[in-house]
Design an enzyme around this catalytic site. Structure first.
Site, PDB file in Angstrom:
ATOM      1  N   SER A 125      74.651  59.142  24.210  1.00 57.76           N
ATOM      2  CA  SER A 125      76.074  59.255  24.588  1.00 57.76           C
ATOM      3  C   SER A 125      76.903  58.003  24.334  1.00 57.76           C
ATOM      4  O   SER A 125      78.127  58.058  24.458  1.00 57.76           O
ATOM      5  CB  SER A 125      76.201  59.610  26.066  1.00 57.76           C
ATOM      6  OG  SER A 125      75.961  60.963  26.238  1.00 57.76           O
ATOM      7  N   LYS A 148      79.707  58.468  21.996  1.00 59.32           N
ATOM      8  CA  LYS A 148      80.993  59.080  22.366  1.00 59.32           C
ATOM      9  C   LYS A 148      82.132  58.049  22.349  1.00 59.32           C
ATOM     10  O   LYS A 148      83.295  58.401  22.176  1.00 59.32           O
ATOM     11  CB  LYS A 148      80.879  59.732  23.759  1.00 59.32           C
ATOM     12  CG  LYS A 148      79.890  60.903  23.796  1.00 59.32           C
ATOM     13  CD  LYS A 148      79.590  61.346  25.229  1.00 59.32           C
ATOM     14  CE  LYS A 148      78.550  62.449  25.270  1.00 59.32           C
ATOM     15  NZ  LYS A 148      78.071  62.732  26.653  1.00 59.32           N
ATOM     16  N   TYR A 151      77.658  66.753  16.748  1.00 57.93           N
ATOM     17  CA  TYR A 151      77.348  66.108  18.030  1.00 57.93           C
ATOM     18  C   TYR A 151      75.892  65.632  18.081  1.00 57.93           C
ATOM     19  O   TYR A 151      75.611  64.490  18.466  1.00 57.93           O
ATOM     20  CB  TYR A 151      77.644  67.103  19.174  1.00 57.93           C
ATOM     21  CG  TYR A 151      77.267  66.565  20.525  1.00 57.93           C
ATOM     22  CD1 TYR A 151      77.999  65.551  21.129  1.00 57.93           C
ATOM     23  CD2 TYR A 151      76.144  67.054  21.199  1.00 57.93           C
ATOM     24  CE1 TYR A 151      77.638  65.039  22.364  1.00 57.93           C
ATOM     25  CE2 TYR A 151      75.772  66.551  22.435  1.00 57.93           C
ATOM     26  CZ  TYR A 151      76.525  65.544  23.013  1.00 57.93           C
ATOM     27  OH  TYR A 151      76.158  65.036  24.231  1.00 57.93           O
ATOM     28  N   TYR A 196      79.199  58.444  33.934  1.00 56.42           N
ATOM     29  CA  TYR A 196      79.095  59.760  34.587  1.00 56.42           C
ATOM     30  C   TYR A 196      79.332  59.724  36.092  1.00 56.42           C
ATOM     31  O   TYR A 196      80.158  58.966  36.577  1.00 56.42           O
ATOM     32  CB  TYR A 196      77.730  60.404  34.268  1.00 56.42           C
ATOM     33  CG  TYR A 196      77.413  60.304  32.817  1.00 56.42           C
ATOM     34  CD1 TYR A 196      78.228  60.930  31.890  1.00 56.42           C
ATOM     35  CD2 TYR A 196      76.349  59.547  32.356  1.00 56.42           C
ATOM     36  CE1 TYR A 196      77.972  60.826  30.552  1.00 56.42           C
ATOM     37  CE2 TYR A 196      76.082  59.441  31.004  1.00 56.42           C
ATOM     38  CZ  TYR A 196      76.904  60.080  30.118  1.00 56.42           C
ATOM     39  OH  TYR A 196      76.646  59.959  28.805  1.00 56.42           O
ATOM     40  N   VAL A 225      71.412  58.594  27.297  1.00 57.03           N
ATOM     41  CA  VAL A 225      70.096  58.942  27.853  1.00 57.03           C
ATOM     42  C   VAL A 225      68.927  58.369  27.046  1.00 57.03           C
ATOM     43  O   VAL A 225      67.777  58.531  27.441  1.00 57.03           O
ATOM     44  CB  VAL A 225      69.909  60.465  28.070  1.00 57.03           C
ATOM     45  CG1 VAL A 225      70.808  60.985  29.167  1.00 57.03           C
ATOM     46  CG2 VAL A 225      70.088  61.236  26.775  1.00 57.03           C
TER      47      VAL A 225
HETATM   48  N1  GLN Z   1      72.532  64.094  23.553  1.00 58.10           N
HETATM   49  C1  GLN Z   1      72.547  64.020  24.980  1.00 58.10           C
HETATM   50  C2  GLN Z   1      72.923  65.362  25.580  1.00 58.10           C
HETATM   51  O1  GLN Z   1      73.755  66.020  25.066  1.00 58.10           O
HETATM   52  C3  GLN Z   1      73.511  62.959  25.383  1.00 58.10           C
HETATM   53  C4  GLN Z   1      73.640  62.830  26.871  1.00 58.10           C
HETATM   54  C5  GLN Z   1      73.744  61.418  27.337  1.00 58.10           C
HETATM   55  O2  GLN Z   1      73.355  60.451  26.662  1.00 58.10           O
HETATM   56  N2  GLN Z   1      74.185  61.267  28.560  1.00 58.10           N
HETATM   57  O3  GLN Z   1      72.388  65.773  26.563  1.00 58.10           O
END
Ligand code: GLN
Length: 305
Positions: free
Chosen positions: A63, A66, A189, A241, A259
């Site tokens: 993530s 993003k 994505y 988050y 993650v």
């Molecule tokens: N690719 C992961 C997902 O879509 C990214 C989530 C994350 O890093 N928080 O679940």
């Protein structure tokens, strides 16, 4: 400030915590990463880079990507259009929550929850010839590293297991908040999440945000200072988050987590700082990474507050 000594102290003290978190094994390829990895880097704006541990090893940024797609989408369609399709409030919910998207009628709370990032991917798809290549080129430019690549095994692995993201994308589509095919959006994505970068690469790329939107190596203005201010504010309020309050309280920096266990953060006007440890806490942020950043700001007395 003797950053190298501070990092080395943290590297020693963090050892008992490194294996306490849980790997994001819902993406099967990430389950292969050794839990004991830990790296940390600090890049002083227009100055030196300091690092310890596995800071030169590439890992799945997930993530954190993003942040890059938000910059690109903002460049492509501007703030006014972006805000018609994505909100700017903390979610208070898990990053992959379906229920929130439904009761808010298909408008993701912010660009950093998965639904928001799917809309960003859709915008990049609509406005470029090859969205995945555009994202890769942009990340290479910001990181000053042409060797950065997408780990296609990770992208494929997430695609095989990406049922929640597929559900989110279909929800968005049903609310008319995706212009492109669901499959295409998911593909972009999953590929951006599978970008493989080191702590040092991340520090370099985030130094543009720390430098009010100007790429420090060339002086090129990537974002206006006002856009950089807005993105940085979104990172402070939404970048980690539903643990964002805890992160601001403990670390006191804007940042973005993934993650894969990476966290990239910065002090505007001063430095960028990243930590990587694959074991996560229950909000999906690196457990030892968060702790290491907390210790850094506590030991140095530097934060944005
Ligand atoms: N690719 C992961 C997902 O879509 C990214 C989530 C994350 O890093 N928080 O679940």
């Amino acid at each position: 400030m003797d950053y190298q000594t501070v990092l080395e102290e943290i590297f020693e003290e963090i050892k008992p915590f490194v294996s306490k978190g849980k790997i994001a094994d819902y993406i099967p390829a990430l389950a292969q990463v050794p839990l004991e990895k830990f790296g940390m880097a600090v890049q002083v704006l227009k100055g030196n880079t300091f690092f310890v541990g596995d800071a030169l090893e590439s890992f799945s940024i997930q993530s954190i990507s993003k942040a890059y797609t938000l910059i690109l989408a903002l460049q492509l369609i501007g703030e006014g259009n972006l805000l018609k399709r994505i909100g700017r409030e903390p979610s208070g919910n898990a990053f992959n929550s379906l229920v929130q998207l439904e009761y808010e009628n298909g408008i993701p709370r912010n660009p950093f929850v998965n639904a928001g990032a799917l809309v960003l991917a859709d915008i990049i798809l609509s406005h470029t010839k090859d969205a995945s290549q555009t994202i890769l080129d942009f990340v290479r430019e910001l990181s000053d590293n042409q060797n950065i690549h997408v780990d296609v095994k990770v992208a494929e692995s997430e695609k095989q297991a990406g049922f929640r993201n597929a559900a989110l994308a279909n929800f968005l589509k049903s609310y008319g908040n995706l212009e492109n095919d669901v499959e295409k959006v998911l593909d972009v994505y999953f590929h951006q999440c599978a970008l493989s970068m080191s702590c040092v690469d991340l520090c370099q790329s985030f130094s543009t945000l720390a430098n009010h939107g100007q790429f420090p190596l060339s002086g090129k203005q990537i974002l206006t200072p006002s856009q950089a201010k807005r993105i940085n504010a979104l990172m402070l309020t939404c970048g980690t988050y539903d643990a964002v309050g805890d992160f601001a309280y403990r670390v006191g920096l804007p940042g973005k987590s993934g993650v894969g266990g990476g966290i990239a953060a910065f002090i505007p006007g001063r430095l960028s700082i990243t930590a990587w440890s694959p074991g996560l806490n229950k909000s999906g942020n690196s457990l030892a990474g968060t702790l290491a950043l907390e210790w850094f700001t506590t030991k140095t007395g530097m934060s944005i507050f």
